[in-house]
Scaffold this motif. Structure first.
Motif, PDB file in Angstrom:
ATOM      1  N   GLN A 136       0.810  -1.218   0.000  1.00  0.00           N
ATOM      2  CA  GLN A 136       0.000   0.000   0.000  1.00  0.00           C
ATOM      3  C   GLN A 136       0.846   1.272   0.000  1.00  0.00           C
ATOM      4  O   GLN A 136       0.611   2.185  -0.790  1.00  0.00           O
ATOM      5  N   GLY A 137       1.851   1.299   0.879  1.00  0.00           N
ATOM      6  CA  GLY A 137       2.694   2.479   0.972  1.00  0.00           C
ATOM      7  C   GLY A 137       3.402   2.788  -0.337  1.00  0.00           C
ATOM      8  O   GLY A 137       3.459   3.931  -0.772  1.00  0.00           O
ATOM      9  N   GLU A 144       2.450   1.827  -3.363  1.00  0.00           N
ATOM     10  CA  GLU A 144       1.453   2.263  -4.349  1.00  0.00           C
ATOM     11  C   GLU A 144       1.206   3.763  -4.224  1.00  0.00           C
ATOM     12  O   GLU A 144       1.109   4.477  -5.225  1.00  0.00           O
ATOM     13  N   LEU A 145       1.115   4.226  -2.975  1.00  0.00           N
ATOM     14  CA  LEU A 145       0.842   5.646  -2.741  1.00  0.00           C
ATOM     15  C   LEU A 145       2.056   6.497  -3.109  1.00  0.00           C
ATOM     16  O   LEU A 145       1.917   7.573  -3.680  1.00  0.00           O
ATOM     17  N   GLN A 146       3.258   5.997  -2.805  1.00  0.00           N
ATOM     18  CA  GLN A 146       4.461   6.721  -3.229  1.00  0.00           C
ATOM     19  C   GLN A 146       4.515   6.816  -4.757  1.00  0.00           C
ATOM     20  O   GLN A 146       4.902   7.830  -5.321  1.00  0.00           O
ATOM     21  N   VAL A 149       1.970   6.807  -6.919  1.00  0.00           N
ATOM     22  CA  VAL A 149       1.004   7.737  -7.514  1.00  0.00           C
ATOM     23  C   VAL A 149       1.455   9.186  -7.305  1.00  0.00           C
ATOM     24  O   VAL A 149       1.225  10.054  -8.162  1.00  0.00           O
TER      25      VAL A 149
END
Lengths: 187, 187
Positions: free
Chosen positions: B148-149, B151-153, B155
DNA sequence: TCTTTCTATGCAACTCGTTGCATAGACAAG
DNA sequence: CTTGTCTATGCAACGAGTTGCATAGAAAGA
């Protein structure tokens, strides 16, 4: 210290009062620079003291008097000097990106509403810029051919439009990512 | 006051010293936030005083000692609270746009070199971001699937890439406009 | 009439951000 | 052996930017 220079450019385009400048900074100048009335009044006073600006008290009917500022010779000279100096390319300050990376330590799905709100604001700004472009540059009432100053205003506005379009597309990407992480997107 | 929050996010991703944070702010965090070491040291000290961060003196070999900061419980709580608050969509601060509009009162052609310089800087940043993307997210050495982390980095990095591409395209537009104004003599 | 809104300007206090300077140990190059 | 570079931290001063508050005339609407 570009606020000074933004004020000089705006006053060269058209003289005006602090209040009028503040309104311009909410509109066209605000496409690429923001300032509150406090900042503007303070800087106007300093620039007047430095001899960069000339002031004229203007009595109005049905309104309080205003102080109309215009650019004096030293102001033009200072602007010209600045135009010939190199400046640092911009650095970003994007709070929302901090939030997105921070969401890894919280609930990513909780950010969806916030991102949607930003999406709506940027969509509104884009519509506003496009309306301004039609009114001033590409519509039937726009003067043809455009003079040099208007051409330059137009290319800056095109930058604002490109920025908003890019931001909206990115926010769509962010929303898709948040939905993917939180589960299947709603229909 | 998002510098505090940017620091919290960075320290949650990985604890580190003021010096290390300053370097991160030149790299990945710098994609969307900038800060000098002075700012960082000052804010770290305040946050430590407020109990948001914990410090640990770390002796090193061949290097001066350092203070390694990590996020304490009140820090996580403060970040979480901020994540659930709405924030204002960004406003721009684009010096170059001020210069472009100012060029109407000077020589537009004189700006060409400056715009080209900015173009080169942004092209360099784009290449740097794309290299980082291949290294950390899309290359053969990137972990699959991403957590998750990450993926957010990713985007957020895609946002930086989109921003640089948009800026480069706009600077091309600006250059074409400046050449057009300087090329054919006015009628 | 009272309240709100718009025009118009400003002070005071505060935080944020930048710039210049200073210190200090370790290492590498000349 | 001096100079320069990298790691590592910090102070002091200043300028930029935000927030809250205050004033005041005129118009518009409840």
């Amino acid at each position: 210290m570009a606020l000074e220079h933004a004020i000089l450019v705006s006053l060269l385009e058209k003289p005006g009062s602090g209040y009028e400048l503040a309104r311009r900074f909410e509109r066209s100048i605000g496409y690429f620079w923001t300032a509150t009335h406090q900042q503007i009044y303070r800087v106007l006073k300093r620039m007047e003291g430095d001899g960069m600006l000339a002031v004229r008290e203007v009595a109005q009917q049905g309104r309080p008097d205003k102080k109309e500022y215009s650019v004096a010779a030293p102001g033009s000279a200072a602007l010209s000097r600045w135009l010939h100096e190199p400046i640092e390319p911009e650095s970003m300050r994007h709070d929302l990106a901090v939030k997105i990376r921070g969401a890894a330590f919280d609930d990513p799905a909780a950010l969806i509403r916030e991102v949607e709100r930003h999406h709506a604001v940027h969509s509104g700004r884009l519509a506003h810029y496009l309306a301004g472009e039609r009114r001033d540059f590409t519509g039937p009432d726009a003067p043809v051919p455009l003079d040099q100053g208007r051409e330059l205003q137009h290319v800056v506005l095109r930058g604002g439009i490109a920025y908003e379009r890019m931001t909206i597309a990115w926010l769509d990407d962010v929303l898709a990512t948040l939905h993917r992480l939180g589960g299947p997107p709603p229909a």
